[in-house]
Scaffold this motif. Structure first.
Motif, PDB file in Angstrom:
ATOM      1  N   LYS B 115       0.841  -1.204   0.000  1.00 27.53           N
ATOM      2  CA  LYS B 115       0.000   0.000   0.000  1.00 27.53           C
ATOM      3  C   LYS B 115       0.871   1.246   0.000  1.00 27.53           C
ATOM      4  O   LYS B 115       1.977   1.214   0.556  1.00 27.53           O
ATOM      5  CB  LYS B 115      -0.892   0.000   1.242  1.00 27.53           C
ATOM      6  CG  LYS B 115      -2.004  -1.023   1.140  1.00 27.53           C
ATOM      7  CD  LYS B 115      -2.807  -1.176   2.407  1.00 27.53           C
ATOM      8  CE  LYS B 115      -3.767  -2.344   2.243  1.00 27.53           C
ATOM      9  NZ  LYS B 115      -3.100  -3.609   1.840  1.00 27.53           N
ATOM     10  N   PRO B 116       0.380   2.342  -0.588  1.00 31.97           N
ATOM     11  CA  PRO B 116       1.161   3.585  -0.569  1.00 31.97           C
ATOM     12  C   PRO B 116       1.564   3.933   0.854  1.00 31.97           C
ATOM     13  O   PRO B 116       0.744   3.828   1.780  1.00 31.97           O
ATOM     14  CB  PRO B 116       0.188   4.617  -1.153  1.00 31.97           C
ATOM     15  CG  PRO B 116      -0.727   3.821  -2.025  1.00 31.97           C
ATOM     16  CD  PRO B 116      -0.898   2.506  -1.310  1.00 31.97           C
ATOM     17  N   SER B 184       0.147  -5.017  -6.831  1.00 33.04           N
ATOM     18  CA  SER B 184      -0.399  -4.235  -5.721  1.00 33.04           C
ATOM     19  C   SER B 184      -1.058  -2.940  -6.192  1.00 33.04           C
ATOM     20  O   SER B 184      -1.697  -2.249  -5.386  1.00 33.04           O
ATOM     21  CB  SER B 184       0.720  -3.892  -4.724  1.00 33.04           C
ATOM     22  OG  SER B 184       1.230  -5.061  -4.118  1.00 33.04           O
ATOM     23  N   GLY B 185      -0.859  -2.593  -7.464  1.00 34.59           N
ATOM     24  CA  GLY B 185      -1.452  -1.354  -7.976  1.00 34.59           C
ATOM     25  C   GLY B 185      -0.784  -0.105  -7.422  1.00 34.59           C
ATOM     26  O   GLY B 185      -1.428   0.929  -7.238  1.00 34.59           O
ATOM     27  N   ILE B 186       0.510  -0.200  -7.148  1.00 35.54           N
ATOM     28  CA  ILE B 186       1.262   0.946  -6.637  1.00 35.54           C
ATOM     29  C   ILE B 186       2.527   1.115  -7.471  1.00 35.54           C
ATOM     30  O   ILE B 186       2.782   0.362  -8.415  1.00 35.54           O
ATOM     31  CB  ILE B 186       1.639   0.770  -5.141  1.00 35.54           C
ATOM     32  CG1 ILE B 186       2.308  -0.595  -4.886  1.00 35.54           C
ATOM     33  CG2 ILE B 186       0.392   0.867  -4.261  1.00 35.54           C
ATOM     34  CD1 ILE B 186       3.770  -0.621  -4.932  1.00 35.54           C
ATOM     35  N   THR B 187       3.329   2.117  -7.120  1.00 35.55           N
ATOM     36  CA  THR B 187       4.658   2.279  -7.703  1.00 35.55           C
ATOM     37  C   THR B 187       5.674   2.227  -6.569  1.00 35.55           C
ATOM     38  O   THR B 187       5.388   2.691  -5.460  1.00 35.55           O
ATOM     39  CB  THR B 187       4.744   3.623  -8.460  1.00 35.55           C
ATOM     40  OG1 THR B 187       4.003   3.511  -9.685  1.00 35.55           O
ATOM     41  CG2 THR B 187       6.189   4.016  -8.782  1.00 35.55           C
ATOM     42  N   ALA B 236       6.599   2.410  -1.178  1.00 37.18           N
ATOM     43  CA  ALA B 236       5.461   2.332  -2.100  1.00 37.18           C
ATOM     44  C   ALA B 236       4.764   3.688  -2.131  1.00 37.18           C
ATOM     45  O   ALA B 236       4.535   4.292  -1.079  1.00 37.18           O
ATOM     46  CB  ALA B 236       4.482   1.251  -1.649  1.00 37.18           C
ATOM     47  N   ILE B 237       4.446   4.164  -3.333  1.00 36.29           N
ATOM     48  CA  ILE B 237       3.701   5.420  -3.487  1.00 36.29           C
ATOM     49  C   ILE B 237       2.505   5.146  -4.395  1.00 36.29           C
ATOM     50  O   ILE B 237       2.398   4.060  -4.986  1.00 36.29           O
ATOM     51  CB  ILE B 237       4.584   6.537  -4.093  1.00 36.29           C
ATOM     52  CG1 ILE B 237       5.110   6.118  -5.481  1.00 36.29           C
ATOM     53  CG2 ILE B 237       5.741   6.869  -3.154  1.00 36.29           C
ATOM     54  CD1 ILE B 237       5.854   7.218  -6.220  1.00 36.29           C
ATOM     55  N   ALA B 238       1.608   6.094  -4.482  1.00 33.86           N
ATOM     56  CA  ALA B 238       0.442   5.920  -5.355  1.00 33.86           C
ATOM     57  C   ALA B 238       0.925   5.618  -6.770  1.00 33.86           C
ATOM     58  O   ALA B 238       1.977   6.096  -7.210  1.00 33.86           O
ATOM     59  CB  ALA B 238      -0.425   7.177  -5.338  1.00 33.86           C
ATOM     60  N   ARG B 239       0.154   4.817  -7.474  1.00 32.95           N
ATOM     61  CA  ARG B 239       0.571   4.347  -8.782  1.00 32.95           C
ATOM     62  C   ARG B 239       0.858   5.484  -9.764  1.00 32.95           C
ATOM     63  O   ARG B 239       0.030   6.360  -9.968  1.00 32.95           O
ATOM     64  CB  ARG B 239      -0.520   3.420  -9.361  1.00 32.95           C
ATOM     65  CG  ARG B 239      -0.190   2.803 -10.706  1.00 32.95           C
ATOM     66  CD  ARG B 239       1.017   1.848 -10.594  1.00 32.95           C
ATOM     67  NE  ARG B 239       1.636   1.606 -11.887  1.00 32.95           N
ATOM     68  CZ  ARG B 239       1.246   0.641 -12.717  1.00 32.95           C
ATOM     69  NH1 ARG B 239       0.294  -0.176 -12.384  1.00 32.95           N
ATOM     70  NH2 ARG B 239       1.839   0.497 -13.890  1.00 32.95           N
ATOM     71  N   ARG B 240       2.058   5.469 -10.368  1.00 37.23           N
ATOM     72  CA  ARG B 240       2.431   6.373 -11.466  1.00 37.23           C
ATOM     73  C   ARG B 240       2.390   5.589 -12.779  1.00 37.23           C
ATOM     74  O   ARG B 240       2.061   4.405 -12.782  1.00 37.23           O
ATOM     75  CB  ARG B 240       3.868   6.888 -11.268  1.00 37.23           C
ATOM     76  CG  ARG B 240       4.128   7.509  -9.921  1.00 37.23           C
ATOM     77  CD  ARG B 240       3.967   8.991  -9.968  1.00 37.23           C
ATOM     78  NE  ARG B 240       4.267   9.556  -8.643  1.00 37.23           N
ATOM     79  CZ  ARG B 240       5.415  10.182  -8.346  1.00 37.23           C
ATOM     80  NH1 ARG B 240       6.355  10.318  -9.270  1.00 37.23           N
ATOM     81  NH2 ARG B 240       5.620  10.671  -7.140  1.00 37.23           N
ATOM     82  N   THR B 243       6.022   1.436 -12.934  1.00 39.70           N
ATOM     83  CA  THR B 243       5.891   0.688 -11.675  1.00 39.70           C
ATOM     84  C   THR B 243       7.084   0.928 -10.753  1.00 39.70           C
ATOM     85  O   THR B 243       6.995   0.689  -9.558  1.00 39.70           O
ATOM     86  CB  THR B 243       5.792  -0.829 -11.946  1.00 39.70           C
ATOM     87  OG1 THR B 243       6.844  -1.195 -12.840  1.00 39.70           O
ATOM     88  CG2 THR B 243       4.454  -1.186 -12.570  1.00 39.70           C
TER      89      THR B 243
END
Lengths: 262, 262
Positions: B115-116, B184-187, B236-240, B243
């Protein structure tokens, strides 16, 4: 077999190798089917319900066709693909499948339980795969029995509570019966005229030494009737020098009885 | 993963193919070791205790040596060989192993839970297998890390209750981190200077793209300390769009990040 959470897990792992277990150039969908059927047949012989399979796949000739056949076979037996591994290859294709099953009967049927006096039975007929392979090679006739063998899953589940011993006939009736006799410490008398064959009468001896039919070979106490259609072909007696007496004559261990894969 | 008798069964199946995953002529005992280690590593990443393995073996160059290595590896991880299949081959050797494990933590750790805000961690060092392979090829230096990789089983079991996501790094740190980010849908932002390497500094970029180290890559909530020695290498950060942001720069999907086996 593995105890797990109070249940018995039955695990099988069978491989097929190009040029050994299937013909180079054979339809990959049929190869996938056979890979599934051979493993499900192992579960069937243990009276285990399939709960899933894992595939080990080396990339081959027509991977899409393989997946089609795999899906057809898994749908047929209602078993999910749980995972596995796909790798590059380059040589003859080697395919592995692990099947996981849940035992329905305890103890789980094995090949070692036959006792003197038990009757020896087999489901279906043998020799169909031999005829099927010839049809495939020649390009004429019905090759389905070789290409898409049927695992006797329903029969295995029905027989499991009854049998004293059970196994699937993958390498030849006489060879597999000999293995069961050895594991059980008994000798089987087999009456070749009783063996149900899918071939012309002239090929009876051959059919008994040919594999790939995946019928179930099992023993029941004398007088017991099997829960599914099957044919009685012989009897377990106290151990003699030979594991098989065929029509009253001991079979020599050096005689060719079926497929030795190793 | 499979629910079975109230417990969760974790199943893995990894294959090794001669010429792809190991060198032709490599010591069969080392190949056996690696086959076990790669599968146990998969269980480790899921925090699962090994309960047994099934082997799919095509006869090869020195089967006795293979069995010695297999026994050594199975003894090392205290896991029994439950069964399997041995077949003739003839081409490059293809080996498959199914490992069965018992989940110790629910839900079972996966690569999709980062998770972010989570920190990204890795056990041990990377690049040791790369150096080991070079040593094996050249015949000088220590090749042990390549020949006998260690699955992080103890670490995986200890980390499983803590992590938000976990996987083993088999194909290269950047590639596997990218897969975890995608799942995970994050970057992930990764600071390459923080990555613990077993190689000279000049080969840092290479080490991050090399596989076969079998370290555990995992995420923890910000501020949490891992239960075993590990190094924080990013966040982990919000998806950019990408990846992976490596040292602040997005990595292009077309860039070589590690081993793509398919």
């Amino acid at each position: 077999m593995l105890e797990f959470g109070g249940e018995a897990l039955v695990l099988t792992h069978d491989m097929l190798v190009e040029g050994v277990h299937f013909l180079p150039g054979q339809d990959p969908a049929d190869v996938a089917w056979k890979l599934v059927a051979t493993n499900i047949s192992d579960l069937a012989a243990k009276g285990a319900e399939p709960v899933g399979v894992l595939l080990g796949y080396t990339l081959g000739h027509d991977d899409q066709r393989f997946l089609e056949g795999l899906k057809a076979a898994l749908d047929h037996y209602r078993v999910p693909l749980l995972g596995g591994d796909t790798v590059g290859g380059g040589g003859p294709q080697a395919l592995g499948l692990t099947a996981i099953g849940r035992a329905t009967v305890r103890p789980v049927p094995s090949r070692s339980g036959a006792k003197p006096g038990d009757a020896l039975w087999i489901t279906g007929t043998i020799g169909a795969a031999m005829i099927g392979l010839e049809a495939l090679r020649s390009g004429t006739g019905d090759s389905l029995a070789y290409r898409r063998p049927q695992a006797r899953l329903v029969e295995g589940l029905a027989l499991a509570p009854q049998v004293t011993a059970m196994m699937d006939v993958s390498d030849g009736l006489l060879l597999d019966a000999s293995r069961m006799a050895k594991a059980s410490g008994i000798t089987f008398t087999i009456d070749s005229a009783l063996v149900p064959i899918a071939t012309p009468e002239a090929r009876r001896a051959e059919a008994m030494r040919w594999g790939d039919d995946y019928e179930l070979l099992f023993t029941l106490p004398a007088g017991a009737e099997p829960a599914v259609p099957a044919t009685m072909i012989g009897e377990a007696i106290a151990r003699r020098e030979s594991t098989i007496m065929l029509d009253g004559t001991p079979i020599s261990p050096s005689e060719h009885l079926g497929f030795e894969h190793h």
